[in-house]
Scaffold this motif. Structure first.
Motif, PDB file in Angstrom:
ATOM      1  N   PRO A  40      36.006  53.905 -57.400  1.00 28.09           N
ATOM      2  CA  PRO A  40      35.073  53.101 -56.598  1.00 28.09           C
ATOM      3  C   PRO A  40      34.618  53.816 -55.322  1.00 28.09           C
ATOM      4  N   LEU A  41      35.536  54.474 -54.630  1.00 28.96           N
ATOM      5  CA  LEU A  41      35.163  55.207 -53.414  1.00 28.96           C
ATOM      6  C   LEU A  41      34.296  56.417 -53.718  1.00 28.96           C
ATOM      7  N   VAL A  42      34.649  57.139 -54.759  1.00 26.96           N
ATOM      8  CA  VAL A  42      33.883  58.320 -55.133  1.00 26.96           C
ATOM      9  C   VAL A  42      32.461  57.926 -55.492  1.00 26.96           C
ATOM     10  N   TYR A  43      32.314  56.895 -56.306  1.00 31.10           N
ATOM     11  CA  TYR A  43      30.980  56.480 -56.727  1.00 31.10           C
ATOM     12  C   TYR A  43      30.156  56.009 -55.529  1.00 31.10           C
ATOM     13  N   TRP A  44      30.749  55.205 -54.689  1.00 27.43           N
ATOM     14  CA  TRP A  44      30.027  54.707 -53.520  1.00 27.43           C
ATOM     15  C   TRP A  44      29.588  55.859 -52.628  1.00 27.43           C
ATOM     16  N   PHE A  45      30.495  56.810 -52.423  1.00 26.38           N
ATOM     17  CA  PHE A  45      30.215  57.942 -51.551  1.00 26.38           C
ATOM     18  C   PHE A  45      29.055  58.775 -52.079  1.00 26.38           C
ATOM     19  N   VAL A  46      29.037  59.030 -53.375  1.00 27.34           N
ATOM     20  CA  VAL A  46      28.000  59.869 -53.962  1.00 27.34           C
ATOM     21  C   VAL A  46      26.700  59.089 -54.137  1.00 27.34           C
ATOM     22  N   ALA A  47      26.775  57.901 -54.716  1.00 27.14           N
ATOM     23  CA  ALA A  47      25.566  57.154 -55.057  1.00 27.14           C
ATOM     24  C   ALA A  47      24.882  56.528 -53.852  1.00 27.14           C
ATOM     25  N   SER A  48      25.640  56.158 -52.860  1.00 28.35           N
ATOM     26  CA  SER A  48      25.046  55.456 -51.720  1.00 28.35           C
ATOM     27  C   SER A  48      24.210  56.358 -50.834  1.00 28.35           C
ATOM     28  N   GLY A  49      24.538  57.636 -50.797  1.00 23.33           N
ATOM     29  CA  GLY A  49      23.817  58.547 -49.922  1.00 23.33           C
ATOM     30  C   GLY A  49      24.152  58.333 -48.453  1.00 23.33           C
ATOM     31  N   VAL A  50      25.293  57.665 -48.183  1.00 25.62           N
ATOM     32  CA  VAL A  50      25.688  57.378 -46.809  1.00 25.62           C
ATOM     33  C   VAL A  50      25.850  58.663 -45.995  1.00 25.62           C
ATOM     34  N   TRP A  51      26.283  59.705 -46.647  1.00 28.53           N
ATOM     35  CA  TRP A  51      26.417  61.004 -45.992  1.00 28.53           C
ATOM     36  C   TRP A  51      25.131  61.767 -46.273  1.00 28.53           C
ATOM     37  N   ARG A  52      24.350  62.003 -45.285  1.00 30.49           N
ATOM     38  CA  ARG A  52      23.001  62.550 -45.444  1.00 30.49           C
ATOM     39  C   ARG A  52      23.004  64.069 -45.641  1.00 30.49           C
ATOM     40  N   VAL A  53      23.579  64.493 -46.740  1.00 28.97           N
ATOM     41  CA  VAL A  53      23.518  65.902 -47.130  1.00 28.97           C
ATOM     42  C   VAL A  53      23.090  65.927 -48.593  1.00 28.97           C
ATOM     43  N   ALA A  54      22.854  67.100 -49.102  1.00 25.28           N
ATOM     44  CA  ALA A  54      22.409  67.248 -50.485  1.00 25.28           C
ATOM     45  C   ALA A  54      23.384  66.573 -51.448  1.00 25.28           C
ATOM     46  N   TRP A  55      22.835  66.033 -52.519  1.00 23.85           N
ATOM     47  CA  TRP A  55      23.636  65.344 -53.531  1.00 23.85           C
ATOM     48  C   TRP A  55      24.769  66.233 -54.028  1.00 23.85           C
ATOM     49  N   SER A  56      24.513  67.509 -54.213  1.00 25.16           N
ATOM     50  CA  SER A  56      25.546  68.413 -54.729  1.00 25.16           C
ATOM     51  C   SER A  56      26.739  68.521 -53.776  1.00 25.16           C
ATOM     52  N   TRP A  57      26.477  68.490 -52.464  1.00 28.62           N
ATOM     53  CA  TRP A  57      27.576  68.546 -51.497  1.00 28.62           C
ATOM     54  C   TRP A  57      28.371  67.250 -51.503  1.00 28.62           C
ATOM     55  N   ARG A  58      27.684  66.119 -51.620  1.00 27.86           N
ATOM     56  CA  ARG A  58      28.385  64.829 -51.713  1.00 27.86           C
ATOM     57  C   ARG A  58      29.262  64.798 -52.957  1.00 27.86           C
ATOM     58  N   ALA A  59      28.720  65.269 -54.072  1.00 28.82           N
ATOM     59  CA  ALA A  59      29.478  65.272 -55.328  1.00 28.82           C
ATOM     60  C   ALA A  59      30.706  66.181 -55.217  1.00 28.82           C
ATOM     61  N   ALA A  60      30.536  67.353 -54.626  1.00 33.36           N
ATOM     62  CA  ALA A  60      31.660  68.288 -54.471  1.00 33.36           C
ATOM     63  C   ALA A  60      32.745  67.691 -53.584  1.00 33.36           C
ATOM     64  N   ALA A  61      32.346  67.068 -52.483  1.00 35.78           N
ATOM     65  CA  ALA A  61      33.323  66.446 -51.585  1.00 35.78           C
ATOM     66  C   ALA A  61      34.025  65.282 -52.266  1.00 35.78           C
ATOM     67  N   ALA A  62      33.273  64.463 -52.983  1.00 37.10           N
ATOM     68  CA  ALA A  62      33.851  63.299 -53.653  1.00 37.10           C
ATOM     69  C   ALA A  62      34.814  63.719 -54.760  1.00 37.10           C
ATOM     70  N   GLU A  63      34.449  64.717 -55.531  1.00 39.87           N
ATOM     71  CA  GLU A  63      35.334  65.185 -56.604  1.00 39.87           C
ATOM     72  C   GLU A  63      36.586  65.841 -56.041  1.00 39.87           C
TER      73      GLU A  63
END
Length: 108
Positions: A40-63
């Motif tokens: 749930p946290l990973v999905y929210w973090f990546v999908a929400s775009g709350v962290w305004r950086v490139a999607w790939s960076w959000r995905a890497a941080a979340a994973e």
């Protein structure tokens, strides 16, 4: 957004639970609990775009977060090689998810 999360969660469980069950020779609920804790946290973090950086960076941080927390979860349960199995399971679900996205949706 909840329906998309549920689909992603089920997809993740289909990939990760068998890996954890095989790797740790554990029961379904123990294997299920790892992703249930982080997804749930990973999905929210990546999908929400709350962290305004490139999607790939959000995905890497979340994973990376999922890998670490799930490794810790299994280490606390006394499982050997928790980091390795967590890396394998999370890498498999992320890679399969990206392949499915590329084949069917192509939208993050």
């Amino acid at each position: 957004m909840i329906l998309r999360w549920l689909q992603a969660f089920v997809f993740t469980q289909i990939i990760e639970v068998p890996i954890y069950r095989r790797g740790f020779r554990c029961g379904f609920w123990e294997a299920f609990g790892a992703s249930a804790l982080t997804h749930p946290l990973v999905y929210w973090f990546v999908a929400s775009g709350v962290w305004r950086v490139a999607w790939s960076w959000r995905a890497a941080a979340a994973e990376s977060f999922a890998w670490g927390v799930e490794a810790l979860y299994f280490a606390v349960l006394g499982r050997r090689r928790a980091g390795l199995w967590s890396l394998l399971a999370n890498g498999a679900s992320f890679g399969t998810g990206m392949l499915a996205w590329w084949l069917f949706q192509r939208r993050p």
